[in-house]
Scaffold this active site. Structure first.
Site, PDB file in Angstrom:
ATOM      1  N   SER A  91      22.797 -36.687 -33.158  1.00 28.68           N
ATOM      2  CA  SER A  91      22.717 -35.664 -34.195  1.00 28.68           C
ATOM      3  C   SER A  91      24.017 -34.873 -34.302  1.00 28.68           C
ATOM      4  CB  SER A  91      21.515 -34.755 -33.916  1.00 28.68           C
ATOM      5  OG  SER A  91      21.266 -33.911 -35.016  1.00 28.68           O
ATOM      6  N   ASP A 227      24.995 -32.647 -40.781  1.00 26.54           N
ATOM      7  CA  ASP A 227      25.514 -33.063 -39.477  1.00 26.54           C
ATOM      8  C   ASP A 227      25.583 -34.588 -39.434  1.00 26.54           C
ATOM      9  OD1 ASP A 227      22.793 -33.460 -39.504  1.00 26.54           O
ATOM     10  OD2 ASP A 227      22.477 -32.861 -37.434  1.00 26.54           O
ATOM     11  N   ASP A 229      23.725 -37.065 -38.374  1.00 25.67           N
ATOM     12  CA  ASP A 229      22.604 -37.922 -38.769  1.00 25.67           C
ATOM     13  C   ASP A 229      21.830 -37.365 -39.947  1.00 25.67           C
ATOM     14  OD1 ASP A 229      21.488 -35.804 -37.331  1.00 25.67           O
ATOM     15  OD2 ASP A 229      19.865 -37.030 -36.531  1.00 25.67           O
ATOM     16  N   ASP A 231      19.992 -34.766 -40.463  1.00 29.83           N
ATOM     17  CA  ASP A 231      18.708 -34.069 -40.394  1.00 29.83           C
ATOM     18  C   ASP A 231      18.893 -32.566 -40.626  1.00 29.83           C
ATOM     19  OD1 ASP A 231      19.914 -33.507 -37.939  1.00 29.83           O
ATOM     20  OD2 ASP A 231      18.094 -33.830 -36.761  1.00 29.83           O
TER      21      ASP A 231
END
Length: 434
Positions: A91, A227, A229, A231
């Site tokens: 992440s 960010d 990834d 999410d």
């Protein structure tokens, strides 16, 4: 093994091919069909290959989305009728890290009981390996189109605004496709996926997103950042102000909830959110820090929205995973109606101070903090770390779920009082260090 957001750590130390093998075998015991994907980190290719192989040797069929946003994988579990999802991602963590996050068919991350059961199987070496003629299949496909359509179905943008979109060299390209489909004119920053994150560090903070805020201000348009990834979603106003996570939480929650309804937010959320939502008779339910815990509370029928100041936003009527591209579209929907700067100006900003102390033995330090705090203060909550309510302010001391850090947060409605509370909390942590 599991932190607040799955399994994470430095590659070659905590995160290894052996760990991916053990996780895949343990997951394969219970799952007949699993959706997998990864963020752009180069180590993710190796880890995903091993994870996929270990699932298949357990007889599990795998749907491999390749490089994909975490919310795309999480939501594809339901679309594909799968039993679980697994994303190789760290992440917002720095480039040397990687990890694995697991998802349920409900689009919610693995909760504590499922994490504990999986960890038990890993520790005990429980597997269900199949013979040569019963190995699982692997289908490689792209679920981006489904994700884009799901986003379009969740918003209504009559007059699409201009946007600056900072993808942070991550997996958030689905946002670009969704905003384009909505009719937005936009400029991208750091759009090329690169797990070394050369454009900026992965976490979308004010410090890391200075270029985004400047460009948004110069162009007079809203800025959106993800960010690694995708999410998380953070934003900058058309005046070039990077919006605090607490303020953005208040704005998104106000639009999601009606008077008398509830939203979920973690213990480290600002009092300004409570005060702003109280004007509309919207209650804030506190949770442990981590989108897993916010999602658990948001899954209750009396909660209509969940969010974390870090940038994780959940609309439970759509999905129980933090969905940065969906959040970007929701923000565009609001900006199309009224400028973001006007909404930001309506939310009070109280002085809140945050710091982190690097430690090796987080559990031991936190135990000493609890021993100091319990006999000293009246209103103490140990739901997640140690939170002390002082009436005119509060402080929270908690161990990071993903890094070797003790985090300190303090807030009050008056600046001088906030400084005093923060120094008080910092002194407690200092006294608890080895």
């Amino acid at each position: 093994m599991f932190g607040t957001s799955g399994i994470r750590g430095p590659v070659g130390e905590t995160i290894t091919a052996e760990l991916a093998l053990r996780v895949g075998r343990a997951l394969g015991v219970e799952a007949d069909r699993v959706v997998v994907g990864r963020d752009p980190r180069e180590s993710g290719e190796v880890l995903l290959d091993v994870l996929t192989a270990s699932l298949r040797e357990s007889g599990t069929d795998v749907i491999d989305l390749g490089l994909a946003a975490t919310p795309t994988v999480a939501r594809a579990v339901r679309w594909e009728g799968a039993d679980a999802g697994a994303v190789v991602t760290a992440s917002h963590n720095p480039p040397p890290d990687n990890g694995i996050k697991l998802w349920q068919p409900t689009t919610q991350a693995f909760d504590a009981p499922r994490q504990e059961e999986l960890a038990r199987r890993i520790d005990d070496g429980v597997t269900d390996l199949r013979p040569w003629d019963a190995i699982g299949d692997c289908e490689r496909r792209d679920a981006t189109s489904e994700h884009v359509q799901a986003i379009l179905d969740a918003v209504d943008v009559a007059d699409p605004p201009e946007v600056v979109l900072d993808l942070g060299n991550g997996a958030g390209g689905v946002s670009a496709r969704a905003l384009s489909a909505l009719g937005c004119d936009f400029e991208t920053l750091n759009a090329q996926p690169d797990g070394s994150f050369p454009g900026r560090l992965s976490e979308p903070t004010a410090e890391h997103c200075q270029s985004l805020a400047s460009l948004a201000g110069e162009s007079g348009v809203v800025g959106i950042a993800h960010d690694g990834d995708a999410d998380r979603m953070r934003a900058a106003t058309e005046n070039g102000e990077f919006v605090s996570g607490d303020t953005l939480l208040a704005i998104l929650a106000r639009e999601a909830a009606q008077p008398g309804e509830k939203i979920a937010a973690p213990l480290n959320t600002s009092l300004a959110v409570d005060d702003y939502l109280a004007r509309e008779d919207i209650a804030v339910e506190r949770t442990r820090v981590g989108d897993v815990y916010v999602a658990e509370r948001a899954s209750d029928p009396d909660v209509v929205f969940g969010g974390e100041p870090s940038g994780a936003w959940i609309w439970p009527d759509v999905a129980l995973c933090p969905d940065g591209p969906l959040a970007a579209a929701k923000l565009v929907e609001l900006v199309a109606e009224r400028p973001l700067s006007e909404r930001v100006a309506e939310v009070e900003r109280y002085p809140i101070q945050r710091d982190s102390v690097e430690v090796e033995e987080k559990a031991a330090v936190m135990e000493r903090v609890r021993e100091q705090v319990r006999p000293t203060y009246e209103d103490v909550t140990t739901l997640d770390g140690v939170r002390v309510d002082l009436g005119d302010g509060w402080f929270l001391v908690r161990a990071s779920g993903t890094q070797p850090l003790i985090r300190i947060t303090a807030e009050a409605r008056e600046p001088a009082r906030a400084r005093v509370i923060f120094e008080e909390a910092s002194g407690i942590v200092t006294d608890a260090l080895p």
